[in-house]
Design a protein around this motif. Structure first.
Motif, mmCIF file in Angstrom:
data_model
loop_
_atom_site.group_PDB
_atom_site.id
_atom_site.type_symbol
_atom_site.label_atom_id
_atom_site.label_comp_id
_atom_site.label_asym_id
_atom_site.label_seq_id
_atom_site.Cartn_x
_atom_site.Cartn_y
_atom_site.Cartn_z
ATOM 1 N N LEU A 123 3.687 -3.068 -6.433
ATOM 2 C CA LEU A 123 3.293 -4.252 -7.197
ATOM 3 C C LEU A 123 2.913 -5.406 -6.271
ATOM 4 O O LEU A 123 1.893 -6.065 -6.474
ATOM 5 C CB LEU A 123 4.432 -4.668 -8.131
ATOM 6 N N ARG A 124 3.712 -5.635 -5.238
ATOM 7 C CA ARG A 124 3.432 -6.731 -4.303
ATOM 8 C C ARG A 124 2.157 -6.467 -3.499
ATOM 9 O O ARG A 124 1.370 -7.379 -3.253
ATOM 10 C CB ARG A 124 4.606 -6.916 -3.333
ATOM 11 N N LEU A 125 1.956 -5.217 -3.098
ATOM 12 C CA LEU A 125 0.746 -4.899 -2.333
ATOM 13 C C LEU A 125 -0.505 -4.918 -3.208
ATOM 14 O O LEU A 125 -1.595 -5.186 -2.713
ATOM 15 C CB LEU A 125 0.889 -3.538 -1.651
ATOM 16 N N SER A 126 -0.357 -4.641 -4.508
ATOM 17 C CA SER A 126 -1.525 -4.668 -5.393
ATOM 18 C C SER A 126 -2.035 -6.086 -5.612
ATOM 19 O O SER A 126 -3.197 -6.289 -5.951
ATOM 20 C CB SER A 126 -1.192 -4.006 -6.732
ATOM 21 N N LYS A 127 -1.174 -7.081 -5.409
ATOM 22 C CA LYS A 127 -1.582 -8.478 -5.567
ATOM 23 C C LYS A 127 -2.335 -9.003 -4.344
ATOM 24 O O LYS A 127 -2.952 -10.055 -4.412
ATOM 25 C CB LYS A 127 -0.360 -9.351 -5.823
ATOM 26 N N LEU A 128 -2.278 -8.273 -3.252
ATOM 27 C CA LEU A 128 -2.965 -8.706 -2.028
ATOM 28 C C LEU A 128 -4.433 -8.317 -2.082
ATOM 29 O O LEU A 128 -4.799 -7.296 -2.672
ATOM 30 C CB LEU A 128 -2.331 -8.040 -0.808
ATOM 31 N N PRO A 129 -5.300 -9.101 -1.466
ATOM 32 C CA PRO A 129 -6.708 -8.695 -1.375
ATOM 33 C C PRO A 129 -6.861 -7.460 -0.492
ATOM 34 O O PRO A 129 -6.028 -7.194 0.377
ATOM 35 C CB PRO A 129 -7.399 -9.905 -0.744
ATOM 36 N N LYS A 130 -7.920 -6.713 -0.719
ATOM 37 C CA LYS A 130 -8.145 -5.463 0.027
ATOM 38 C C LYS A 130 -8.401 -5.723 1.514
ATOM 39 O O LYS A 130 -8.199 -4.855 2.334
ATOM 40 C CB LYS A 130 -9.339 -4.692 -0.545
ATOM 41 N N GLU A 131 -8.840 -6.935 1.863
ATOM 42 C CA GLU A 131 -9.126 -7.266 3.259
ATOM 43 C C GLU A 131 -7.877 -7.697 4.022
ATOM 44 O O GLU A 131 -7.934 -7.915 5.228
ATOM 45 C CB GLU A 131 -10.156 -8.401 3.340
ATOM 46 N N GLN A 132 -6.770 -7.849 3.328
ATOM 47 C CA GLN A 132 -5.529 -8.315 3.957
ATOM 48 C C GLN A 132 -5.015 -7.284 4.957
ATOM 49 O O GLN A 132 -4.997 -6.093 4.675
ATOM 50 C CB GLN A 132 -4.469 -8.557 2.883
ATOM 51 N N VAL A 133 -4.606 -7.749 6.118
ATOM 52 C CA VAL A 133 -4.065 -6.862 7.149
ATOM 53 C C VAL A 133 -2.621 -6.525 6.791
ATOM 54 O O VAL A 133 -1.817 -7.411 6.514
ATOM 55 C CB VAL A 133 -4.124 -7.534 8.534
ATOM 56 N N VAL A 134 -2.305 -5.227 6.779
ATOM 57 C CA VAL A 134 -0.950 -4.752 6.505
ATOM 58 C C VAL A 134 -0.437 -4.053 7.766
ATOM 59 O O VAL A 134 -1.095 -3.170 8.304
ATOM 60 C CB VAL A 134 -0.921 -3.781 5.305
ATOM 61 N N VAL A 135 0.736 -4.488 8.228
ATOM 62 C CA VAL A 135 1.350 -3.902 9.419
ATOM 63 C C VAL A 135 2.560 -3.096 8.967
ATOM 64 O O VAL A 135 3.414 -3.606 8.254
ATOM 65 C CB VAL A 135 1.786 -5.004 10.413
ATOM 66 N N LEU A 136 2.623 -1.829 9.363
ATOM 67 C CA LEU A 136 3.730 -0.953 8.999
ATOM 68 C C LEU A 136 4.602 -0.725 10.219
ATOM 69 O O LEU A 136 4.148 -0.230 11.245
ATOM 70 C CB LEU A 136 3.206 0.377 8.458
ATOM 71 N N ARG A 137 5.874 -1.116 10.092
ATOM 72 C CA ARG A 137 6.851 -0.903 11.158
ATOM 73 C C ARG A 137 7.910 0.056 10.619
ATOM 74 O O ARG A 137 8.704 -0.317 9.777
ATOM 75 C CB ARG A 137 7.502 -2.220 11.570
ATOM 76 N N SER A 138 7.860 1.270 11.096
ATOM 77 C CA SER A 138 8.779 2.298 10.639
ATOM 78 C C SER A 138 9.721 2.694 11.764
ATOM 79 O O SER A 138 9.286 2.913 12.897
ATOM 80 C CB SER A 138 7.989 3.519 10.162
ATOM 81 N N ASP A 139 11.010 2.774 11.460
ATOM 82 C CA ASP A 139 12.009 3.175 12.444
ATOM 83 C C ASP A 139 11.768 4.629 12.835
ATOM 84 O O ASP A 139 11.385 5.456 12.014
ATOM 85 C CB ASP A 139 13.410 3.001 11.844
ATOM 86 N N LYS A 140 12.012 4.947 14.105
ATOM 87 C CA LYS A 140 11.780 6.326 14.554
ATOM 88 C C LYS A 140 12.758 7.309 13.939
ATOM 89 O O LYS A 140 12.492 8.492 13.862
ATOM 90 C CB LYS A 140 11.816 6.411 16.077
ATOM 91 N N GLU A 141 13.896 6.845 13.444
ATOM 92 C CA GLU A 141 14.881 7.705 12.815
ATOM 93 C C GLU A 141 14.696 7.795 11.298
ATOM 94 O O GLU A 141 15.459 8.485 10.626
ATOM 95 C CB GLU A 141 16.294 7.189 13.118
ATOM 96 N N SER A 142 13.711 7.088 10.754
ATOM 97 C CA SER A 142 13.492 7.146 9.301
ATOM 98 C C SER A 142 12.864 8.482 8.925
ATOM 99 O O SER A 142 12.261 9.170 9.754
ATOM 100 C CB SER A 142 12.598 6.000 8.844
ATOM 101 N N ARG A 143 12.998 8.814 7.658
ATOM 102 C CA ARG A 143 12.420 10.070 7.195
ATOM 103 C C ARG A 143 10.902 9.943 7.132
ATOM 104 O O ARG A 143 10.361 8.878 6.833
ATOM 105 C CB ARG A 143 12.949 10.414 5.800
ATOM 106 N N PHE A 144 10.231 11.019 7.398
ATOM 107 C CA PHE A 144 8.775 11.029 7.349
ATOM 108 C C PHE A 144 8.288 10.803 5.925
ATOM 109 O O PHE A 144 7.230 10.225 5.707
ATOM 110 C CB PHE A 144 8.242 12.353 7.916
#
Length: 131
Positions: free
Chosen positions: A85-106
């Motif tokens: 829901l929060r990401l759908s409110k952002l414009p398509k040109e908005q930069v999204v940075v994903l920071r995932s822990d190395k121990e998180s599940r794929f």
């Protein structure tokens, strides 16, 4: 029979003309590129409008996935539906940075990527640590 001795002329001068030619060519190259950089801005005056609104894009939106599988958007804990829901409110040109822990599940990583793909976000960066 007379022997001819060659008289060697002393070499005490340096011919600097080729050096000057090379330096002039380099000077011309520097001056032409410097004028292109300087003339890159075209002065224009923008028209005004009464109903104009300035679009306030954040520099980037960060999504975190920790080792327990918890999702965060801008350091606020959310679930998958709230994230979508929060990401759908952002414009398509908005930069999204994903920071995932190395121990998180794929699967958690894939779920976030799936949401971004459905919402047609193309400006995605995945942050990693350099070894």
């Amino acid at each position: 029979m007379a022997k001819c001795k060659k008289i060697r002329k002393r070499f005490d001068e340096i011919n600097v003309i080729p050096f000057i030619d090379i330096m002039l060519v380099l000077l011309v190259m520097v001056l032409t590129t410097a004028t292109f950089v300087n003339q890159g801005i075209i002065p224009i005056e923008l028209p005004s409008a009464k109903a104009a609104s300035k679009e306030d894009l954040k520099k980037e939106v960060t999504v975190y996935v920790n080792d327990k599988g918890e999702l965060f958007i801008e350091k606020e804990k959310v679930d998958l539906k709230t994230l979508e829901l929060r990401l759908s409110k952002l414009p398509k040109e908005q930069v999204v940075v994903l920071r995932s822990d190395k121990e998180s599940r794929f699967q958690d990583f894939v779920s976030v990527m799936d949401i971004l793909k459905r919402l047609n976000h193309e400006q995605l960066y995945i942050v990693t640590k350099e070894n």
